[in-house]
Design an enzyme around this catalytic site. Structure first.
Site, PDB file in Angstrom:
ATOM      1  N   GLY A 286     -17.765  38.369  27.932  1.00 11.06           N
ATOM      2  CA  GLY A 286     -16.501  39.936  28.778  1.00 11.06           C
ATOM      3  C   GLY A 286     -16.922  41.185  28.641  1.00 11.06           C
ATOM      4  O   GLY A 286     -16.311  42.231  29.372  1.00 11.06           O
TER       5      GLY A 286
ATOM      6  N   GLU B 113     -25.967  38.936  22.742  1.00 12.15           N
ATOM      7  CA  GLU B 113     -25.143  38.740  21.730  1.00 12.15           C
ATOM      8  C   GLU B 113     -26.241  36.730  22.004  1.00 12.15           C
ATOM      9  O   GLU B 113     -26.143  35.784  21.712  1.00 12.15           O
ATOM     10  CB  GLU B 113     -23.741  37.844  22.061  1.00 12.15           C
TER      11      GLU B 113
ATOM     12  N   ASP C  86     -19.468  36.267  15.714  1.00  9.18           N
ATOM     13  CA  ASP C  86     -19.003  36.489  17.162  1.00  9.18           C
ATOM     14  C   ASP C  86     -17.745  36.365  18.563  1.00  9.18           C
ATOM     15  O   ASP C  86     -17.394  34.775  17.550  1.00  9.18           O
ATOM     16  CB  ASP C  86     -20.480  36.266  17.870  1.00  9.18           C
TER      17      ASP C  86
ATOM     18  N   ALA D 189     -15.044  35.223  21.490  1.00  8.42           N
ATOM     19  CA  ALA D 189     -15.552  34.270  22.951  1.00  8.42           C
ATOM     20  C   ALA D 189     -13.768  34.663  23.911  1.00  8.42           C
ATOM     21  O   ALA D 189     -13.298  35.184  23.357  1.00  8.42           O
ATOM     22  CB  ALA D 189     -15.756  32.573  21.911  1.00  8.42           C
ATOM     23  N   ASP D 190     -15.017  35.074  25.216  1.00 12.06           N
ATOM     24  CA  ASP D 190     -13.367  35.059  25.751  1.00 12.06           C
ATOM     25  C   ASP D 190     -12.785  33.453  26.067  1.00 12.06           C
ATOM     26  O   ASP D 190     -11.867  33.409  26.405  1.00 12.06           O
ATOM     27  CB  ASP D 190     -14.202  34.458  27.322  1.00 12.06           C
TER      28      ASP D 190
ATOM     29  N   LYS E   2     -19.274  33.294  27.447  1.00 11.56           N
ATOM     30  CA  LYS E   2     -18.759  34.615  26.739  1.00 11.56           C
ATOM     31  C   LYS E   2     -19.234  35.670  27.642  1.00 11.56           C
ATOM     32  O   LYS E   2     -19.464  35.238  28.802  1.00 11.56           O
ATOM     33  CB  LYS E   2     -19.436  34.688  25.078  1.00 11.56           C
TER      34      LYS E   2
HETATM   35  C1  5RP Z   1     -18.630  40.739  24.999  1.00 10.35           C
HETATM   36  C2  5RP Z   1     -18.212  39.344  23.650  1.00 10.35           C
HETATM   37  C3  5RP Z   1     -16.834  38.938  23.073  1.00 10.35           C
HETATM   38  O1  5RP Z   1     -16.921  38.270  22.091  1.00 10.35           O
HETATM   39  C4  5RP Z   1     -15.665  38.392  24.285  1.00 10.35           C
HETATM   40  O2  5RP Z   1     -15.755  39.253  24.905  1.00 10.35           O
HETATM   41  C5  5RP Z   1     -14.715  38.110  23.526  1.00 10.35           C
HETATM   42  O3  5RP Z   1     -14.011  39.852  23.250  1.00 10.35           O
HETATM   43  P1  5RP Z   1     -12.448  40.159  22.567  1.00 10.35           P
HETATM   44  O4  5RP Z   1     -12.457  40.028  21.152  1.00 10.35           O
HETATM   45  O5  5RP Z   1     -12.283  41.695  22.289  1.00 10.35           O
HETATM   46  O6  5RP Z   1     -11.704  39.284  23.276  1.00 10.35           O
HETATM   47  O7  5RP Z   1     -18.379  37.820  24.048  1.00 10.35           O
HETATM   48  O8  5RP Z   1     -19.744  40.220  25.278  1.00 10.35           O
END
Ligand code: 5RP
Length: 232
Positions: A105, A112, A91, A93-94, A103
């Site tokens: 975003g 998740e 997964d 993460a932000d 997380k």
């Molecule tokens: C979704 C999330 C994503 O994993 C997080 O936002 C990262 O996204 P990206 O890889 O597009 O930057 O937590 O709820």
């Protein structure tokens, strides 16, 4: 779009892909894989799809509508938490600081957390911009629609600055896959994420927040010159 910006976007995309491909190396025949959400996790799903096409025998458990659609598009067999326990989850993460993540975003953090938390191992895939010395990214909080105002008040009392997340290309707020709203709450630097997370969890009407503490087993960080893998 200027050439510089295109170059930067291409470079970040390549870093995300590298991180995702590195994590996918840990997947082997017979595994049940939690399929994360967001653009970095999407690279992992596409890579898994290619490997399934070449004979890899896995089942996926998606963490969102987006992940389910992408997995189906790539013919990854799917299962559910009712039927299986994920051996591994991959997964995005932000923000990543030590072993703590923010997380949500993509507003998918409730599922998740469910799938990533059920997995024997969580591999987090990020580009290098996501690493930070301090955890200070606004924390997404998914709330039942009726709970929005009381939860917003409580988050303010906790020292946060909560803002209802607006949708793009739709008037009004983001509505999650679960039919709820998301409040993004800026707390400045979060010194004790486990404590803050437990306090938010206890607010009536909160489904899930985006603080993932002590859940990650490995962080795969895509950089310009390769991938750094950090054990947590
Ligand atoms: C979704 C999330 C994503 O994993 C997080 O936002 C990262 O996204 P990206 O890889 O597009 O930057 O937590 O709820």
């Amino acid at each position: 779009m200027t050439e510089d910006r295109t170059n930067t976007e291409d470079a970040v995309r390549a870093q995300k892909r590298r991180a995702a491909e590195s994590a996918v190396e840990a997947v082997s025949d017979g595994m049940v894989v939690g399929l994360g959400s967001g653009s970095t996790a999407a690279h992992a799903i596409r890579e898994l799809g290619q490997r399934v096409d070449s004979g890899l025998d896995i089942e996926g458990i998606p963490t969102s509508y987006q992940a389910r659609e992408l997995a189906a598009e790539h013919s990854i067999p799917l299962t559910t938490l009712d039927e299986a326990t994920p051996d591994i989850a991959i997964d995005g993460a932000d923000q990543v600081s030590g072993a703590a993540l923010v997380k949500g975003g993509g507003a998918a953090h409730a599922r998740e957390k469910l799938v990533d938390g059920a997995a024997d191992r969580l591999l987090v895939v990020v580009d290098q911009r996501k690493e930070s010395a301090e955890l200070d990214h606004p924390v997404p909080v998914e709330v039942l629609p009726d709970a929005r105002r009381p939860v917003t008040r409580s988050l303010r009392e906790l020292g946060g600055d909560p803002v209802l997340r607006d949708a793009e290309r739709k008037s009004g707020p983001v509505v999650t896959d679960n039919g709820n709203l998301v409040v993004d709450c800026d707390f400045g630097v979060v010194e004790t994420p486990a404590d803050l997370g437990a306090t938010i969890d206890a607010l009536p009407g909160v489904l899930a927040h985006g603080l993932f503490v002590e859940m990650a087993d490995e962080i795969h960080v895509g950089a310009a010159d390769g991938v750094r893998v950090r054990e947590c």
